[in-house]
Write an enzyme that holds these catalytic residues in place. Sequence first.
Site, PDB file in Angstrom:
ATOM      1  N   TYR A   1      -1.847 -10.999   3.661  1.00  0.00           N
ATOM      2  CA  TYR A   1      -1.899  -9.459   3.867  1.00  0.00           C
ATOM      3  C   TYR A   1      -3.444  -9.426   4.303  1.00  0.00           C
ATOM      4  CZ  TYR A   1      -0.961  -4.580   3.276  1.00  0.00           C
ATOM      5  OH  TYR A   1      -0.869  -3.188   3.462  1.00  0.00           O
ATOM      6  N   ASN A   2      -3.798  -9.057   5.744  1.00  0.00           N
ATOM      7  CA  ASN A   2      -4.954  -8.701   5.828  1.00  0.00           C
ATOM      8  C   ASN A   2      -5.186  -7.155   6.149  1.00  0.00           C
ATOM      9  OD1 ASN A   2      -7.750  -8.960   6.809  1.00  0.00           O
ATOM     10  ND2 ASN A   2      -7.058  -8.728   8.885  1.00  0.00           N
TER      11      ASN A   2
ATOM     12  N   LYS B   1       0.365 -10.412   7.582  1.00  0.00           N
ATOM     13  CA  LYS B   1       0.482  -9.092   8.011  1.00  0.00           C
ATOM     14  C   LYS B   1      -0.788  -8.717   8.343  1.00  0.00           C
ATOM     15  CE  LYS B   1       1.601  -4.550   6.161  1.00  0.00           C
ATOM     16  NZ  LYS B   1       1.418  -3.562   5.068  1.00  0.00           N
ATOM     17  N   ASP B   2      -1.098  -8.188   9.454  1.00  0.00           N
ATOM     18  CA  ASP B   2      -2.245  -7.772   9.781  1.00  0.00           C
ATOM     19  C   ASP B   2      -2.339  -6.223   9.921  1.00  0.00           C
ATOM     20  OD1 ASP B   2      -5.157  -7.637  10.806  1.00  0.00           O
ATOM     21  OD2 ASP B   2      -4.474  -7.522  12.850  1.00  0.00           O
TER      22      ASP B   2
ATOM     23  N   THR C   1       0.857  -1.298  -0.035  1.00  0.00           N
ATOM     24  CA  THR C   1      -0.085   0.025   0.060  1.00  0.00           C
ATOM     25  C   THR C   1       0.883   1.254  -0.075  1.00  0.00           C
ATOM     26  OG1 THR C   1      -1.660  -1.264   1.338  1.00  0.00           O
ATOM     27  CG2 THR C   1      -1.769   1.003   1.134  1.00  0.00           C
ATOM     28  N   THR C   2       1.880   1.377   0.749  1.00  0.00           N
ATOM     29  CA  THR C   2       2.796   2.392   0.945  1.00  0.00           C
ATOM     30  C   THR C   2       3.493   2.489  -0.095  1.00  0.00           C
ATOM     31  OG1 THR C   2       2.726   2.263   3.303  1.00  0.00           O
ATOM     32  CG2 THR C   2       4.535   3.485   2.420  1.00  0.00           C
TER      33      THR C   2
END
Length: 298
Positions: A137-138, A166-167, A47-48
Amino acid sequence: MKPDIRGVIVAVLTPFTENGDIDEKAFLNHIDYLIKRGVNGIFVAGTTGLGPALSVDEKKKLIELSRQFLSEGIHVIIHVTSLNVRDSIELVRYASRKELTAVSITSPYFYKDIDEDGVYKFIENIAKESSIPVFIYNQPRYTGICITTKLILKLMSKLTNIAGIKDSSGNIVQTLEFIQAFGKELTILTGSDALFYPSLTLGADGIVSALANIMPREFVELYKNYLEGNYGRALEIQSYIIKVRSILRKYSQLSAYYEVARLIGVNVGYPRLPIRRLSPDELNKLRTELREIGLLKE
């Protein structure tokens, strides 16, 4: 066997030139900057890193640039999810050939009303192509779908390469549920800068952090102090991280991250649409707020 992937993993900003091309030199220099400050790994094209807005070829370029840091003992995780499953599979296979540490897969985004069986088939069809570890990846805030423990158990029953979660739910109860269900078998990383310390106290293995692009020393120091039992100091650092985070989140998504990096002398290039640059007025306001909390000294 639980993989030895832990500590401070930076969700790396993707630097662009002013005309919108990936700035390869800035990318390499930024990772070198992070490594020198003690981080344990990098999370690329998430996302980043503007992953959903990058082409397959651009993601392959980031894989090529990132993989050289494996020799320095740095974990390199590449996020591969695209709504085009074939693109995701192509990236998984490419990352596998390049022997990265792991790949990351989210549930599909935009189509948030897909049922759990559909989400399972989406992830399973991508993950089964990987010969390297897979992180689930949540990210319900952006995908609209929250990964359940039931879904992860189903994936683990079919696949042997599921290595971690990865939460990024921002929900500490959700993180605890993952730790209780899978903490002995999988690496559990929080994706929330505000919940790093609380997640460690519950048994998480580390963090994938956006703010560590700007504050790598603070995140590394928090983690080190926690491991050494200096909980008061770790909590102080967490409180400061939350102050910085609350300022940056007042602005359009990720825009302030690029600007703050530049203000503190870290070159992460420029953002590319849909991430916009801040206006001069916004930049002046940001400078003032960061001086007030001591992040900027001038």
